[in-house]
Design a protein around this motif. Structure first.
Motif, PDB file in Angstrom:
ATOM      1  N   ILE A 241      12.507  -2.539  14.315  1.00  0.00           N
ATOM      2  CA  ILE A 241      11.054  -2.892  14.052  1.00  0.00           C
ATOM      3  C   ILE A 241      10.299  -1.438  13.695  1.00  0.00           C
ATOM      4  O   ILE A 241      10.320  -0.623  14.528  1.00  0.00           O
ATOM      5  CB  ILE A 241      10.456  -3.791  15.015  1.00  0.00           C
ATOM      6  CG1 ILE A 241      10.935  -5.096  15.331  1.00  0.00           C
ATOM      7  CG2 ILE A 241       8.821  -3.750  14.569  1.00  0.00           C
ATOM      8  CD1 ILE A 241      10.191  -5.604  16.280  1.00  0.00           C
ATOM      9  N   ALA A 242      10.183  -1.190  12.281  1.00  0.00           N
ATOM     10  CA  ALA A 242       9.833   0.304  11.950  1.00  0.00           C
ATOM     11  C   ALA A 242       9.234   0.338  10.709  1.00  0.00           C
ATOM     12  O   ALA A 242       9.310  -0.864   9.903  1.00  0.00           O
ATOM     13  CB  ALA A 242      11.388   0.930  12.331  1.00  0.00           C
ATOM     14  N   TYR A 243       8.723   1.493  10.701  1.00  0.00           N
ATOM     15  CA  TYR A 243       8.220   1.823   9.212  1.00  0.00           C
ATOM     16  C   TYR A 243       9.283   2.206   8.235  1.00  0.00           C
ATOM     17  O   TYR A 243      10.352   2.266   8.583  1.00  0.00           O
ATOM     18  CB  TYR A 243       7.194   3.105   9.401  1.00  0.00           C
ATOM     19  CG  TYR A 243       6.010   2.574   9.897  1.00  0.00           C
ATOM     20  CD1 TYR A 243       4.729   2.275   9.228  1.00  0.00           C
ATOM     21  CD2 TYR A 243       5.741   2.276  11.373  1.00  0.00           C
ATOM     22  CE1 TYR A 243       3.638   1.869   9.926  1.00  0.00           C
ATOM     23  CE2 TYR A 243       4.977   1.817  11.935  1.00  0.00           C
ATOM     24  CZ  TYR A 243       3.764   1.675  11.265  1.00  0.00           C
ATOM     25  OH  TYR A 243       2.366   1.053  11.905  1.00  0.00           O
ATOM     26  N   GLU A 244       8.952   2.071   6.728  1.00  0.00           N
ATOM     27  CA  GLU A 244       9.955   2.281   5.821  1.00  0.00           C
ATOM     28  C   GLU A 244      10.751   3.446   5.894  1.00  0.00           C
ATOM     29  O   GLU A 244      10.346   4.582   6.151  1.00  0.00           O
ATOM     30  CB  GLU A 244       9.222   2.069   4.661  1.00  0.00           C
ATOM     31  CG  GLU A 244      10.288   2.408   3.369  1.00  0.00           C
ATOM     32  CD  GLU A 244       9.503   1.966   1.907  1.00  0.00           C
ATOM     33  OE1 GLU A 244      10.136   2.285   0.898  1.00  0.00           O
ATOM     34  OE2 GLU A 244       8.196   1.537   1.889  1.00  0.00           O
ATOM     35  N   PRO A 245      12.172   3.369   5.960  1.00  0.00           N
ATOM     36  CA  PRO A 245      12.953   4.450   5.986  1.00  0.00           C
ATOM     37  C   PRO A 245      12.999   5.478   4.759  1.00  0.00           C
ATOM     38  O   PRO A 245      12.469   4.914   3.676  1.00  0.00           O
ATOM     39  CB  PRO A 245      14.481   3.976   6.262  1.00  0.00           C
ATOM     40  CG  PRO A 245      14.170   2.552   5.342  1.00  0.00           C
ATOM     41  CD  PRO A 245      12.983   2.043   5.445  1.00  0.00           C
ATOM     42  N   GLY A 246      13.266   6.389   4.680  1.00  0.00           N
ATOM     43  CA  GLY A 246      13.487   7.579   4.007  1.00  0.00           C
ATOM     44  C   GLY A 246      14.684   7.475   2.791  1.00  0.00           C
ATOM     45  O   GLY A 246      15.475   6.704   3.389  1.00  0.00           O
ATOM     46  N   TYR A 400      -7.886  -0.516   0.309  1.00  0.00           N
ATOM     47  CA  TYR A 400      -7.430   1.170   0.733  1.00  0.00           C
ATOM     48  C   TYR A 400      -6.231   1.513   0.032  1.00  0.00           C
ATOM     49  O   TYR A 400      -5.250   0.838   0.062  1.00  0.00           O
ATOM     50  CB  TYR A 400      -7.190   1.195   2.287  1.00  0.00           C
ATOM     51  CG  TYR A 400      -7.154   2.639   2.744  1.00  0.00           C
ATOM     52  CD1 TYR A 400      -7.891   3.745   2.985  1.00  0.00           C
ATOM     53  CD2 TYR A 400      -5.535   3.107   3.086  1.00  0.00           C
ATOM     54  CE1 TYR A 400      -7.607   4.768   3.420  1.00  0.00           C
ATOM     55  CE2 TYR A 400      -5.448   4.138   3.380  1.00  0.00           C
ATOM     56  CZ  TYR A 400      -6.473   5.231   3.509  1.00  0.00           C
ATOM     57  OH  TYR A 400      -6.135   6.419   4.032  1.00  0.00           O
ATOM     58  N   PRO A 401      -6.214   2.776  -0.659  1.00  0.00           N
ATOM     59  CA  PRO A 401      -5.124   2.825  -1.776  1.00  0.00           C
ATOM     60  C   PRO A 401      -3.590   3.051  -0.981  1.00  0.00           C
ATOM     61  O   PRO A 401      -2.728   2.794  -1.755  1.00  0.00           O
ATOM     62  CB  PRO A 401      -5.503   4.173  -2.444  1.00  0.00           C
ATOM     63  CG  PRO A 401      -6.528   4.836  -1.434  1.00  0.00           C
ATOM     64  CD  PRO A 401      -7.235   3.551  -0.755  1.00  0.00           C
ATOM     65  N   PHE A 402      -3.497   3.692   0.095  1.00  0.00           N
ATOM     66  CA  PHE A 402      -2.264   4.090   0.653  1.00  0.00           C
ATOM     67  C   PHE A 402      -1.806   3.047   1.809  1.00  0.00           C
ATOM     68  O   PHE A 402      -1.492   3.629   2.835  1.00  0.00           O
ATOM     69  CB  PHE A 402      -2.426   5.486   1.269  1.00  0.00           C
ATOM     70  CG  PHE A 402      -2.928   6.510   0.291  1.00  0.00           C
ATOM     71  CD1 PHE A 402      -2.134   6.392  -1.091  1.00  0.00           C
ATOM     72  CD2 PHE A 402      -3.606   7.665   0.576  1.00  0.00           C
ATOM     73  CE1 PHE A 402      -2.681   7.461  -2.145  1.00  0.00           C
ATOM     74  CE2 PHE A 402      -4.076   8.777  -0.306  1.00  0.00           C
ATOM     75  CZ  PHE A 402      -3.707   8.477  -1.562  1.00  0.00           C
ATOM     76  N   VAL A 403      -1.567   1.875   1.244  1.00  0.00           N
ATOM     77  CA  VAL A 403      -1.099   0.886   2.119  1.00  0.00           C
ATOM     78  C   VAL A 403       0.535   0.592   2.034  1.00  0.00           C
ATOM     79  O   VAL A 403       0.978   0.573   0.817  1.00  0.00           O
ATOM     80  CB  VAL A 403      -1.848  -0.508   1.786  1.00  0.00           C
ATOM     81  CG1 VAL A 403      -1.128  -1.623   2.638  1.00  0.00           C
ATOM     82  CG2 VAL A 403      -3.258  -0.359   2.345  1.00  0.00           C
ATOM     83  N   ASN A 404       1.184   0.268   3.052  1.00  0.00           N
ATOM     84  CA  ASN A 404       2.534   0.303   2.706  1.00  0.00           C
ATOM     85  C   ASN A 404       3.295  -0.655   3.802  1.00  0.00           C
ATOM     86  O   ASN A 404       2.320  -0.843   5.068  1.00  0.00           O
ATOM     87  CB  ASN A 404       3.459   1.377   2.977  1.00  0.00           C
ATOM     88  CG  ASN A 404       4.813   1.296   2.216  1.00  0.00           C
ATOM     89  OD1 ASN A 404       4.910   1.227   1.072  1.00  0.00           O
ATOM     90  ND2 ASN A 404       5.956   1.597   3.203  1.00  0.00           N
ATOM     91  N   ASP A 405       4.391  -1.664   3.587  1.00  0.00           N
ATOM     92  CA  ASP A 405       4.656  -2.489   4.636  1.00  0.00           C
ATOM     93  C   ASP A 405       5.458  -1.915   5.801  1.00  0.00           C
ATOM     94  O   ASP A 405       5.875  -0.708   5.513  1.00  0.00           O
ATOM     95  CB  ASP A 405       5.613  -3.563   3.833  1.00  0.00           C
ATOM     96  CG  ASP A 405       4.772  -4.466   2.700  1.00  0.00           C
ATOM     97  OD1 ASP A 405       3.605  -4.821   3.050  1.00  0.00           O
ATOM     98  OD2 ASP A 405       5.547  -4.808   1.958  1.00  0.00           O
ATOM     99  N   PHE A 406       5.606  -2.563   6.932  1.00  0.00           N
ATOM    100  CA  PHE A 406       6.582  -2.012   7.799  1.00  0.00           C
ATOM    101  C   PHE A 406       7.552  -3.244   8.381  1.00  0.00           C
ATOM    102  O   PHE A 406       7.231  -4.234   7.801  1.00  0.00           O
ATOM    103  CB  PHE A 406       5.851  -1.534   9.128  1.00  0.00           C
ATOM    104  CG  PHE A 406       5.122  -2.594   9.941  1.00  0.00           C
ATOM    105  CD1 PHE A 406       5.653  -3.320  10.972  1.00  0.00           C
ATOM    106  CD2 PHE A 406       3.805  -2.351   9.828  1.00  0.00           C
ATOM    107  CE1 PHE A 406       4.895  -4.187  11.554  1.00  0.00           C
ATOM    108  CE2 PHE A 406       2.948  -3.448  10.430  1.00  0.00           C
ATOM    109  CZ  PHE A 406       3.396  -4.044  11.421  1.00  0.00           C
ATOM    110  N   TYR A 407       8.575  -3.095   8.723  1.00  0.00           N
ATOM    111  CA  TYR A 407       9.698  -3.950   8.635  1.00  0.00           C
ATOM    112  C   TYR A 407      10.645  -4.258   9.734  1.00  0.00           C
ATOM    113  O   TYR A 407      10.521  -3.480  10.803  1.00  0.00           O
ATOM    114  CB  TYR A 407      10.797  -3.418   7.531  1.00  0.00           C
ATOM    115  CG  TYR A 407      10.319  -3.187   6.118  1.00  0.00           C
ATOM    116  CD1 TYR A 407      10.557  -4.010   5.276  1.00  0.00           C
ATOM    117  CD2 TYR A 407       9.787  -1.944   5.808  1.00  0.00           C
ATOM    118  CE1 TYR A 407      10.089  -3.738   3.831  1.00  0.00           C
ATOM    119  CE2 TYR A 407       9.110  -1.734   4.710  1.00  0.00           C
ATOM    120  CZ  TYR A 407       9.295  -2.533   3.663  1.00  0.00           C
ATOM    121  OH  TYR A 407       9.049  -2.593   2.340  1.00  0.00           O
ATOM    122  N   ALA A 408      11.035  -5.374   9.970  1.00  0.00           N
ATOM    123  CA  ALA A 408      12.142  -5.672  10.797  1.00  0.00           C
ATOM    124  C   ALA A 408      13.525  -5.674  10.124  1.00  0.00           C
ATOM    125  O   ALA A 408      13.680  -5.966   8.997  1.00  0.00           O
ATOM    126  CB  ALA A 408      12.043  -7.293  11.476  1.00  0.00           C
TER     127      ALA A 408
END
Length: 707
Positions: A241-246, A400-408
């Motif tokens: 369960i984490a933020y988007e990988p690089g 808000y402009p800098f929104v991003n999903d986090f994932y399972a």
């Protein structure tokens, strides 16, 4: 001036989880309404009177203390007229699914049954008559004399669950999983509360048990651990369960056999942090990109003071940096980051990217949930972007402009009948989304079920204090407690009084108790210069270095010549004086006679005696002696164990040569032993205790803050 230790974990930030201090409602017997008073936290409930062995736990198996012994037990629910409607109420928190078959009257009886177990009488004649027909009931306490503090936490949570059923509220639920079956989870620092809440809901564990069982590394580390060859299959996370990988991680996922299934479960935002004193409260997206590319370097260009912008960055491949590259920079090269000069035992001075320091000219970035709920410095302020301030509402609406999903994420070869896959699917359902929203995140769905009562009730009480002498404070290494280069100054409740940024102090080896008026030698990690810093005045007293003559005194012959009275006292010669080093600067002198080892500090201060009973070194356990101050020391006794016996550690703490306390690693590994407090490590967290074993504070290791 050289650093006394090799940094292991960099630092810690005070954790403040959403909902940690939610006030509970008191639910009264004889009523179906809720009173608006806070629930007292009482001691665990005792076995009900008249049933000496406690109630049947469903399968006939119970421990002497009445706790459940099998995670897989089906918890029975009775009906009106049975001995118990909720036979496991002492040891199990019933779910709404388990309570769903009860009628309204049975819910009322079940609620009052919890009080009846403790001998409470009732104002309602029908309740007195009903419970008098139960073989276990002994009503001896009148309603006005009954004390709610006898109720255990499970009983309080069951009262809340019943009340929710009676008022029509729905509570989110999770599949029940035993502690041994629960899948291995890893993830970002900011998603740690989700993983630990899932573990608590599924297993019934306490908060501290969940912290010990569920730990997260960092974003890139978590994703790579799913596919990296250096991680064995039995240690590989089954669910992330984490933020988007690089890009590095996404490329690794393309390799044959490394396929990972990812799906969004929530959204967060990249937010920008500044000091409250900064007159600039909003930047445009293009201005932020220009600042971090080096095109804009002064605050006056964006409407602020004529001051240089200190644009702090995050470590490469951290979750925050991945978002910065994707959402803001979009291929633009970032300017050189501010650096601190870090002392390395092997390589001298090294440059390290500075962490955001919160000063008036600073600009930094993080993810919204972490910055709002897990990193709480009083001077922190969010920066609006394009005129929009980050909040749960603006993130949900994406205004808000800098929104991003986090994932399972799970491996593509994960069996669909596995617990990991079951939780993976659960996270996007109504219950999983209710948990995510209820914890203060922004879910991708509108799940609005209430959190279970055990997640709302605080597990720990941090009201105790460290008994510091009048006018004293605790200094803490900034990298250890904040993930930032510097020294934190704390009061007896571990409240931050001030942070001295960009300094390195040899005297603060993790912690130092000292007078608020102390003046200590420090190094300025920006310039590499030395001087003395006044803690009380919070400024440099001078910029004069002092001589470092530490090594000249670690000499056995010199010690023996300086202390002939000790040789005479123990009847030994200079050959019986040895130095034991436990690191570059940690060491003691030991004088050995036939019956004991006598330990002394560098200046000849007596530390402690260790009785050997005439045994040789091969017969004695591994032992390490450390001085704390002029009056206290401790000996660490290590049993490394073998294939049949696990290892163990004991810490015998001495004051003026007499044994004062013994600590073990039961309840968390002992990390630091100081004059008036000690700390225990529990997963990603560090707990502070006084020597009355009262809990004083809790920190999240700051190493994990740099994600």
């Amino acid at each position: 001036m050289k650093k006394r230790y090799a940094v292991t974990l960099a630092a810690a930030l005070v954790l403040s989880l959403a909902g940690c201090h939610t006030q509970e409602s008191r639910i009264h017997p004889d009523e179906t309404t809720v009173q608006g008073t806070g629930t007292d936290q009482g001691s665990p409930a005792q076995p009900d009177q008249g049933a000496e062995d406690g109630p049947d736990l469903g399968d006939g198996s119970k421990k002497d203390d009445g706790t459940q012994t099998d995670d897989k037990t089906v918890h029975k629910v009775g009906k009106q007229g049975d001995d118990y409607i909720l036979p496991d109420a002492l040891t199990h928190v019933y779910t709404q699914s388990e309570l769903a078959g009860l009628t309204r009257e049975e819910l009322r009886l079940a609620r009052n049954e919890i009080y009846a177990r403790h001998g409470r009488q009732f104002n309602s004649d029908d309740l007195n008559q009903y419970f008098s027909q139960r073989p276990w009931y002994q009503g001896t306490i009148s309603p006005d004399r009954f004390d709610d503090s006898v109720l255990g936490q499970n009983e309080r949570d069951n009262l809340k669950a019943i009340q929710d059923m009676e008022t029509g509220k729905t509570v989110c639920e999770i599949p029940k999983i035993g502690t041994e079956e629960f899948p291995r989870i890893d993830g970002s620092t900011a998603t740690l509360p989700i993983s630990q809440a899932m573990y608590r809901m599924a297993t019934g564990a306490s908060g501290m048990e969940a912290e010990s069982a569920i730990t997260h590394g960092k974003t890139t580390q978590a994703w790579m651990s799913m596919v990296a060859e250096y991680v064995s299959p039995e240690r590989r996370p089954e669910l992330v369960i984490a933020y988007e990988p690089g890009e590095q991680v996404l490329e690794a996922f393309k390799e044959p056999g490394n396929e990972v299934i990812m799906k969004p479960i929530g959204r967060d935002a990249l937010v920008f942090l500044a000091n409250q004193s900064n007159p600039v409260h909003s930047l445009t997206g293009s201005q932020i990109a220009d600042i971090y590319s080096g095109k804009i370097t002064n605050w006056k260009v964006v409407g602020g003071k004529d001051r240089k912008i200190q644009a702090f960055q995050r470590p490469a491949e951290s979750g925050s940096q991945n978002l910065m590259d994707k959402l803001v920079m979009k291929g633009k090269k970032m300017a050189e980051a501010p650096v601190d000069l870090i002392i390395s035992d092997m390589e001298g001075l090294l440059e390290e990217v500075s962490a955001y320091d919160g000063t008036g000219d600073a600009l930094g970035y993080s993810v919204y949930y972490y910055a709002r709920n897990m990193y709480r410095k009083p001077e922190l302020a969010f920066m609006a972007v394009d005129g929009v301030m980050p909040s749960s509402e603006t993130i949900r609406s994406k205004s808000y402009p800098f929104v991003n999903d986090f994932y399972a994420g799970i491996r593509a070869d994960t069996p669909k009948d596995s617990k990991a896959y079951e939780l993976f699917e659960w996270l996007t359902g109504e219950d999983g989304q209710s948990l995510i929203n209820g914890l203060g995140y922004v879910g991708i769905g509108d799940g609005a079920k209430e959190l279970p009562g055990n997640l709302l009730a605080p597990d720990e009480d941090f009201t105790a204090a460290i008994p510091l002498p009048e006018g004293h404070v605790i200094l803490a290494d900034g990298r250890y407690l904040f993930g930032e280069q510097g020294v934190g100054v704390f009061d007896s409740h571990m409240n931050l009084l001030q942070f001295i940024g960009h300094v390195d102090c040899d005297d603060v080896n993790r912690f130092l108790e000292c007078s608020r008026d102390a003046v200590l030698p420090m190094m300025d990690t920006i310039t590499g210069g030395y001087g003395h810093y006044s803690i009380g005045k919070n400024q440099w007293a001078d910029r004069e270095p002092e001589e470092d003559d530490t090594y000249s005194y670690w000499d056995e012959e010199a010690f023996a010549e300086s202390h002939p009275e000790l040789l005479q006292k123990y009847g030994v010669t200079a050959e019986d004086v040895k130095v034991r080093f436990y690191g570059e600067y940690a060491g003691v002198f030991v004088i050995t006679d036939r019956h004991a080892e006598h330990y002394y500090g560098l200046d000849g201060t007596f530390l402690l005696d260790y009785e050997t009973g005439g045994k040789g070194e091969e017969e004695l356990p591994s032992r390490y002696v450390y001085g704390i101050d002029d009056h206290m020391a401790y000996v660490e006794i290590v049993d490394y164990g073998d294939g049949n016996n696990p290892g163990s550690v004991q810490y015998h703490i001495y004051k003026d040569g007499r044994l004062m306390r013994t600590l073990t690693d039961e309840g968390g590994d002992v990390s630091d032993i100081e004059t008036h407090f000690y700390t225990r490590s529990n997963g990603n967290y560090l707990y502070f205790y006084n020597y009355q074993d009262e809990l004083c504070a809790k920190f999240l290791y700051g190493y994990y803050g740099n994600d």
